[in-house]
Scaffold this motif. Sequence first.
Motif, PDB file in Angstrom:
ATOM      1  N   CYS A  18       0.854  -1.175   0.000  1.00  0.00           N
ATOM      2  CA  CYS A  18       0.000   0.000   0.000  1.00  0.00           C
ATOM      3  C   CYS A  18       0.896   1.233   0.000  1.00  0.00           C
ATOM      4  O   CYS A  18       1.879   1.294   0.749  1.00  0.00           O
ATOM      5  CB  CYS A  18      -0.922   0.017   1.226  1.00  0.00           C
ATOM      6  SG  CYS A  18      -2.298   1.192   1.083  1.00  0.00           S
ATOM      7  N   ALA A  36      -4.773  -0.245  -3.450  1.00  0.00           N
ATOM      8  CA  ALA A  36      -5.465   0.696  -4.325  1.00  0.00           C
ATOM      9  C   ALA A  36      -6.571  -0.029  -5.084  1.00  0.00           C
ATOM     10  O   ALA A  36      -6.357  -1.097  -5.639  1.00  0.00           O
ATOM     11  CB  ALA A  36      -4.482   1.338  -5.308  1.00  0.00           C
ATOM     12  N   THR A  79      -9.908   3.762  -9.976  1.00  0.00           N
ATOM     13  CA  THR A  79      -9.338   4.990  -9.440  1.00  0.00           C
ATOM     14  C   THR A  79     -10.066   6.189 -10.034  1.00  0.00           C
ATOM     15  O   THR A  79     -10.816   6.058 -11.010  1.00  0.00           O
ATOM     16  CB  THR A  79      -7.843   5.063  -9.774  1.00  0.00           C
ATOM     17  OG1 THR A  79      -7.692   5.076 -11.199  1.00  0.00           O
ATOM     18  CG2 THR A  79      -7.106   3.855  -9.206  1.00  0.00           C
TER      19      THR A  79
END
Length: 458
Positions: free
Chosen positions: A359, A407, A411
């Motif tokens: 991360c 993630a 996005t």
Amino acid sequence: MTEEVGCRSVSALKMALISLLFTLISLSTCRAQVPLIMWTSDGYSLPALAEPAAGEIVSGGKLVSYLKSALTTSPHTMVLFLQDELSIDDFTVYGGVFGNKQDSIFVNLEAALDASTPLVVPSLAWSAAGSVQELFQEELGVPARRVDLAGLTQLQLSSSQPSLLVFSLPYTSGTQSKELLRKSDETIGDVLALLKTRGLPYTAVYTGLRPSHVTENTHMTEGFAGRSLLQMSAEATVKPPILFNSTTSGPCILFWANVLNVSYEQGSPFDLAPLTFNNTISLDGSVCNETESRLVLNYKNVTGFQSFQLVFVMRKTFFPVSARDWMVMEHVVLNYDGQTALFNASRDIYTPAEYSFHCQRVSNTQSPLLVANSTTDNATKWTILFTDFQIQSFNVTGDFSYASDCASFFTPGIWMGLVTTLLMVFILTYGLHMIMQLRTMDRFDDPKGPAISVPLNE
């Protein structure tokens, strides 16, 4: 005639090794690895070992397989020359083994390789390089003996009993590096000559603990905006990850981060990373087994506290829906001067048990992945920020496995692209629909017939 054919074969072998090395050097985009060379004494040879593929970075697991194959026929007296820093560039820049022999500073090493069929590993992962000694100890089943040339003369060694002799060779970058490499080669020559005088067969390994040169291929890095795990820039100092070895199960926890900031009561952030990745931090209290792993990092004099611990608690859990085991981080704990600050990890910190977790940002603020435990007020006094965080607590083989990133796939950039694409598709569909609705006139004025007259009322 036979000697001429033999010389040609040796020359061809050396040329093949040189070609392989330069091919790997040209294909490698980041040289954050160390080379490893293995050879045997006169009268012995290594078994036929498959050379690493072009561009391959050899991990600890593959190094163990090489070692197991070598020990089937090679002498079990292992001589390990560990240099503080070593890179392929040290051979190519200063001549010798793989460079210009006229200016060679590796005279003794070159002579030893000429008398053997060496195994050359140009790119050994630096996480595995830091544990080469431990890997060899495990395979030989004997403790390592750190000795120097004077101490070697006092040892009573037997070819019937396995032994691991470790010689530490210094290195300093800059103008002194060439002279130190020359002295390292002299040390290698003196040790091998002493073993030869005693008539003791050996298997020798020359490698480094970390790379002496870290360079990147500029055409690959300029304008590169993607994420590459554990890849450092040319100016950055390479920091090997923390590797915890259990006495029962071997390597079981790998941990790395670029920044480990902690701050107490809105004070200035204190970065623990320089203290963590310097090969001297204590891991006392760390444990791991088949279902639970606990990594304990022990510090002193952090943010005004004499004793300080950073603890990561992970557990392996089986989820019936996916029919597989998952690694789930449960807590991050700060122990300081008898007090405890407990942070519960959110459900986003998880990965399949055979993968590592990565991360870019792990914090207890701004979309936190760490939440202060409601049963204590101490956690609310602390601010934690870990960047480029990566950890693996199960199925460790010497290097990080495939990284499962925190993630999400969708996005903001992907959402913007999808919305824009849908809008354009809607406009195109509407335009096609309007074109398909066009109709031609069903009556036209015939110029050969009577003109159309429109009577006007008077």
